[in-house]
Design a protein around this motif. Structure first.
Motif, PDB file in Angstrom:
ATOM      1  N   ARG A  24      -2.684 -96.785  95.225  1.00  0.00           N
ATOM      2  CA  ARG A  24      -4.302 -96.798  95.513  1.00  0.00           C
ATOM      3  C   ARG A  24      -3.618 -95.418  96.811  1.00  0.00           C
ATOM      4  O   ARG A  24      -4.235 -94.415  97.182  1.00  0.00           O
ATOM      5  N   ARG A  31      -2.164 -88.420  90.868  1.00  0.00           N
ATOM      6  CA  ARG A  31      -2.741 -89.171  90.130  1.00  0.00           C
ATOM      7  C   ARG A  31      -2.438 -90.457  89.512  1.00  0.00           C
ATOM      8  O   ARG A  31      -0.984 -90.592  89.371  1.00  0.00           O
ATOM      9  N   GLU A  33      -1.701 -93.079  86.315  1.00  0.00           N
ATOM     10  CA  GLU A  33      -2.522 -93.603  85.672  1.00  0.00           C
ATOM     11  C   GLU A  33      -1.710 -94.241  84.751  1.00  0.00           C
ATOM     12  O   GLU A  33      -1.469 -95.081  85.079  1.00  0.00           O
ATOM     13  N   GLU A  34      -2.927 -95.404  83.859  1.00  0.00           N
ATOM     14  CA  GLU A  34      -2.765 -96.334  83.611  1.00  0.00           C
ATOM     15  C   GLU A  34      -2.649 -95.995  81.836  1.00  0.00           C
ATOM     16  O   GLU A  34      -3.528 -95.599  81.364  1.00  0.00           O
TER      17      GLU A  34
ATOM     18  N   ARG B 231      -9.244 -94.188  79.258  1.00  0.00           N
ATOM     19  CA  ARG B 231      -9.099 -92.472  79.706  1.00  0.00           C
ATOM     20  C   ARG B 231     -10.551 -91.533  79.562  1.00  0.00           C
ATOM     21  O   ARG B 231      -9.976 -90.712  80.407  1.00  0.00           O
ATOM     22  N   VAL B 234     -13.310 -91.391  80.936  1.00  0.00           N
ATOM     23  CA  VAL B 234     -13.088 -91.555  82.901  1.00  0.00           C
ATOM     24  C   VAL B 234     -12.963 -89.747  82.815  1.00  0.00           C
ATOM     25  O   VAL B 234     -13.174 -89.063  84.243  1.00  0.00           O
ATOM     26  N   ARG B 235     -11.976 -89.283  82.383  1.00  0.00           N
ATOM     27  CA  ARG B 235     -11.813 -88.000  82.763  1.00  0.00           C
ATOM     28  C   ARG B 235     -13.189 -86.791  82.347  1.00  0.00           C
ATOM     29  O   ARG B 235     -13.372 -86.061  83.855  1.00  0.00           O
ATOM     30  N   GLU B 238     -14.875 -87.786  86.218  1.00  0.00           N
ATOM     31  CA  GLU B 238     -14.204 -87.248  86.689  1.00  0.00           C
ATOM     32  C   GLU B 238     -14.819 -85.379  87.018  1.00  0.00           C
ATOM     33  O   GLU B 238     -15.576 -84.983  87.781  1.00  0.00           O
ATOM     34  N   GLN B 245     -11.167 -90.299  91.033  1.00  0.00           N
ATOM     35  CA  GLN B 245     -11.309 -90.994  89.072  1.00  0.00           C
ATOM     36  C   GLN B 245     -11.322 -92.670  89.094  1.00  0.00           C
ATOM     37  O   GLN B 245     -11.179 -92.882  88.517  1.00  0.00           O
ATOM     38  N   GLU B 246     -10.692 -92.931  90.686  1.00  0.00           N
ATOM     39  CA  GLU B 246     -11.345 -94.067  90.532  1.00  0.00           C
ATOM     40  C   GLU B 246     -12.543 -94.469  90.465  1.00  0.00           C
ATOM     41  O   GLU B 246     -13.733 -95.811  89.436  1.00  0.00           O
ATOM     42  N   LYS B 249     -13.211 -94.232  87.072  1.00  0.00           N
ATOM     43  CA  LYS B 249     -13.166 -95.517  86.107  1.00  0.00           C
ATOM     44  C   LYS B 249     -14.193 -96.493  85.911  1.00  0.00           C
ATOM     45  O   LYS B 249     -14.768 -97.173  85.231  1.00  0.00           O
TER      46      LYS B 249
END
Lengths: 157, 477
Positions: A24, A31, A33-34, B231, B234-235, B238, B245-246, B249
Motif C-alpha cells: 500500500r 495502482r 490490482e488483484e 473489480r 470497485v472501478r 472509484e 481504490q481502497e 473496494k
C-alpha cells in the motif's frame, strides 16, 4: 498521466489482502490490482493494455486451480506487449521442478517464499518498479517517492 | 522338497531301499512324542518315512518327555522336517553320537534308522560307506541352506515391517506432540482475537455509531466475492464517488450491487470514503478468527490421527470424524468442488482415529483419481445418513452410512475386484506421505466394526458407501 499497475495473483483472498496491504505505501502513485487466477490475470492485463496503461510487475502464486503461476509468467514473458513486465513468484510450495521451470520458462525476476516479510517484498517491488520505469522510458521524476534510490542512481549513471 | 539332481535322487532312492527298509530298525512316535532330547546320546541316523518332525534348541539343555507348552522355558524352533528327510545326520557322520537339538514328532510319525553297526551293502559296486552316503550329506546340506536362506528372508521382512511400524508410531507421537503445542498457541490467537474484536466494537460504539457499524460490517462480512467479481464495482465506485481504490473496494464488499448501495445512507458512504480502514480492521480480525478456526481443525485432526491405536469408546460422533478428515485434507481439496450433506447420526462406539483413516483414505483416493485423470470440474461429494437392513435377522439392523463419491473416471471391473487387496495400486508414481495407506486398511477397519463397504462405478460417478452398525442394536456398544 499514465497508470502503472502491479498485479498480484493468488487463489486465496487472504493472501491477496495481505500483499495489497504490504504494498500500500506505493499507492496512489501506482495502482494495485488483484486477480484470483491465471485466466483472470490475463483478462485483466488485456484490459489494462487496451486502456493504454502499463503492467509493471506481476506477482503470482505457484499452486492454483487450473494453470500454475509458472505457466502464467511464461505466457507473460512470451507476450511482446509485456516484454518489460517484471515477474515475481510468491509461493510456499513450489517443487524443485517448479522452481527450474519458473526460471527457464517463466523467466522470473524474483522468487519470494511464503511467509514473506513485508519490508522485504516492498523493497523487491520498489527495485523492480524502478527498473521497469527506466526500461519503459516513463518519466521517473513523478515516481521519485516510491523508487529505489540506489537502483535509480546506478542505472542513471 | 529340496531340489536335487536326478542322480542324487536316484541314489537316495537306493539308500532308502537298501538301508531304511528293515522293519527291525524302525521307530513309531505319537504326536508330540520326543525322539531324542538335546544333548542325549544316539548312534543312529534316522530317515522320516511317514509324518513330520520338529526340532528345537532348548536353552536349559533339558528336554522333557512331551512337547512343552509355548510359554514354558526358552526354546527356539530350528526346523521342521517331513517324509524323505534325515535327522541326526551331523551327530552320526561326525561320530559325536550326541544330538544337538531336541526332536519331537509333530504327528503320528514313523522313522527308519541305521547305526554305526549297520553293515555296508554292495560295497564293490557302490563304494565304501562314505561314498554311498554322500547323497545324504548333500541332501542335508541343501536342506540346511534352504532353511537359512528362508530364515534370512523372513528376518529381513520382519525387520522391514518392524521398522515401518516403529516409524508410524514415532510419527504418531511426534505429530501428537506438535499438535498439543500448536493447540495452545492457536488457542491464544483465537481467544484474543475474539476479545480484541469485542473490545474494539465497544469502544467504537461509545465514540461513533457509523464507525462501529463499519467495523461490524468488516468483522461479520460473509460475502466471498473473488477479485474478478468485485473489480467492475470497485472501478464504478472509484469513478462515480471519487473514492480511492481502497475505499471503493471496501464499499464494493459492503454493497456489491446497485440495490445494496441504494440502501446505504449518504453519511455512511461518506464515512466509508474517509474511514475505510476501520472496515479493514474488522475484516482482518475476521480473517484471523477464520484462520485460527482452520488451524484448530487441523490440529484436532492430527491429534486424532496420532492417537495411540484402537481404543474404542462410546459416544463417537461419526459426522465430526468426517469433518475432521476433510479438515485434514483441506489444502488439497481446495482444487476440487466439495459438496457435503451431513445428517446428524446416532453416536456409535468407535475409535475416532480409525474412522478418520477410513474417510481420509477414500477421499484421498478420490482426489488422486480426479487429479491423475485431469477431470474437468472435479467434484467430491460426502454425505451421511442412516440405513436400515430389514428382514435379514442375522445382520445388524441399523447402520450409519457415509457416502463418498466423485465424478472421476470409471474404475474398470477387474480393478474393482482387487481394489481392497493390499499392495494393489494403479498409482505408479508419486510420493504420497502418510495418509494414503490404502483401501486394504479401510477394508480391515470396516470389517473389524462388522460393517460393510459398497462400491459402484460408472462413467459419471464413482461411489464408496461405508456402513457401520450403530450402538443401539448390535456389537458396537
Amino acid at each position: 498521466m499514465e497508470t502503472i499497475n502491479i498485479i498480484c495473483v493468488d487463489d486465496q483472498q487472504e493472501v491477496l489482502d495481505s500483499v495489497m496491504r504490504d504494498l500500500r505505501p506505493l499507492t496512489p502513485l501506482v495502482r494495485l490490482e488483484e486477480a484470483s487466477g491465471v485466466a483472470d490475470c490475463l483478462k485483466l492485463m488485456e484490459q489494462i493494455d487496451e486502456d493504454g496503461d502499463y503492467v509493471a510487475i506481476v506477482i503470482s502464486d505457484q499452486v492454483m486451480p487450473g494453470e500454475s503461476g509458472t505457466e502464467l509468467l511464461g505466457k507473460v514473458a512470451s507476450d511482446p506487449r509485456f516484454a518489460k513486465t517484471r515477474k515475481v513468484l510468491l509461493t510456499g510450495q513450489a517443487t524443485h521442478a517448479d522452481t527450474i521451470n519458473a526460471i527457464n520458462d517463466g523467466q522470473i525476476n524474483n522468487y519470494i517464499e511464503k511467509p514473506w516479510q513485508p519490508e522485504k517484498i516492498l523493497a523487491i517491488v520498489k527495485r523492480l518498479l524502478t527498473l521497469y520505469i527506466l526500461d519503459a522510458g516513463i518519466d521517473y521524476k513523478e515516481y521519485m517517492p516510491i523508487l529505489d534510490q540506489q537502483t535509480l542512481f546506478s542505472n542513471l549513471r | 522338497m529340496i531340489p536335487l539332481s536326478d542322480n542324487i535322487n536316484r541314489a537316495l532312492e537306493r539308500l532308502e531301499r537298501v538301508y531304511f527298509s528293515d522293519a527291525g530298525r524302525t521307530v513309531e512316535l505319537e504326536p508330540g512324542e520326543l525322539l531324542i532330547g538335546q544333548g542325549q546320546r544316539t548312534r543312529r541316523m534316522y530317515r522320516i518315512m511317514e509324518g513330520s518332525m520338529i526340532s528345537y534348541r532348548e536353552e536349559d539343555n533339558e528336554a522333557s518327555e512331551h512337547m512343552p507348552a509355548e510359554s514354558e522355558g526358552r526354546r527356539h524352533e530350528l526346523f521342521r522336517a517331513d517324509a524323505g528327510s534325515f535327522v541326526c545326520v551331523q551327530s552320526f557322520f561326525s561320530r559325536a553320537f550326541r544330538s544337538n537339538t531336541s526332536l519331537y514328532a509333530l504327528e503320528k510319525t514313523r522313522l527308519a534308522y541305521i547305526d554305526d553297526t549297520t553293515p555296508i551293502v554292495e560295497q564293490y559296486e557302490y563304494g565304501n560307506f562314505a561314498q554311498q552316503f554322500l547323497p545324504v550329506a548333500i541332501h542335508e546340506l541343501a536342506a540346511r541352506n534352504d532353511r537359512i536362506f528362508g530364515r534370512a528372508a523372513e528376518r529381513e521382512e520382519a525387520m522391514r515391517l518392524l521398522q515401518r511400524s516403529e516409524m508410524a508410531a514415532l510419527l504418531g507421537q511426534l505429530s501428537a506432540g506438535i499438535a498439543h503445542e500448536l493447540n495452545n498457541a492457536v488457542g491464544v490467537i483465537s481467544r484474543r482475537t475474539e476479545f480484541m474484536a469485542d473490545t474494539l466494537r465497544a469502544i467504537l460504539e461509545a465514540q461513533d455509531k457509523l464507525n462501529a457499524q463499519l467495523f461490524l460490517k468488516g468483522y461479520e462480512d460473509t460475502t466471498f466475492l473473488s477479485a474478478s467479481d468485485l473489480r467492475p464495482t470497485v472501478r464504478h465506485y472509484e469513478r462515480d464517488l471519487g473514492m480511492s481504490q481502497e475505499a471503493a473496494k471496501v464499499l464494493a464488499h459492503i454493497a456489491p450491487t446497485e440495490a445494496d448501495y441504494k440502501k446505504l445512507s449518504w453519511r455512511f458512504v461518506r464515512n466509508v470514503k474517509r474511514n475505510y480502514r476501520i472496515w479493514e480492521m474488522g475484516h482482518d480480525l475476521r480473517d484471523l478468527q477464520m484462520a485460527a478456526n482452520h488451524a484448530t481443525g487441523i490440529v484436532r485432526a492430527v491429534k486424532q490421527m496420532g492417537a495411540p491405536s484402537s481404543s474404542r469408546e462410546p459416544g463417537v460422533d461419526v459426522v465430526q470424524t468426517v469433518k475432521d478428515a476433510l479438515h485434514l485434507l483441506h489444502n488439497k481439496l481446495k482444487h476440487v468442488t466439495l459438496r457435503t450433506e451431513f445428517k446428524p447420526l446416532p453416536a456409535i462406539t468407535a475409535d475416532k482415529s480409525e474412522l478418520m483413516q477410513i474417510w481420509t483414505n477414500i477421499v484421498q483416493n478420490a482426489y488422486d483419481a480426479l487429479t491423475l485423470d485431469k477431470t474437468a470440474e472435479p467434484r467430491i461429494s460426502v454425505s451421511t445418513g442412516i440405513f436400515h437392513a430389514e428382514g435379514v435377522s442375522l445382520l445388524p439392523e441399523e447402520y450409519v452410512t457415509v457416502t463418498i463419491s466423485n465424478n472421476g473416471p470409471r474404475i474398470p471391473q477387474e480393478h474393482i475386484e482387487k481394489i481392497f487387496q493390499p499392495n494393489f495400486t494403479t498409482k505408479k508414481q508419486g510420493l504420497d506421505f502418510g495418509l494414503g495407506l490404502g483401501l486394504s486398511i479401510v477394508r480391515r477397519i470396516v470389517d473389524s466394526y462388522k460393517g460393510s463397504i459398497g462400491l459402484t462405478s460408472t462413467d459419471a460417478e464413482t461411489t464408496f458407501t461405508i456402513n457401520l452398525p450403530t450402538t443401539k442394536i448390535h456389537g458396537n456398544d
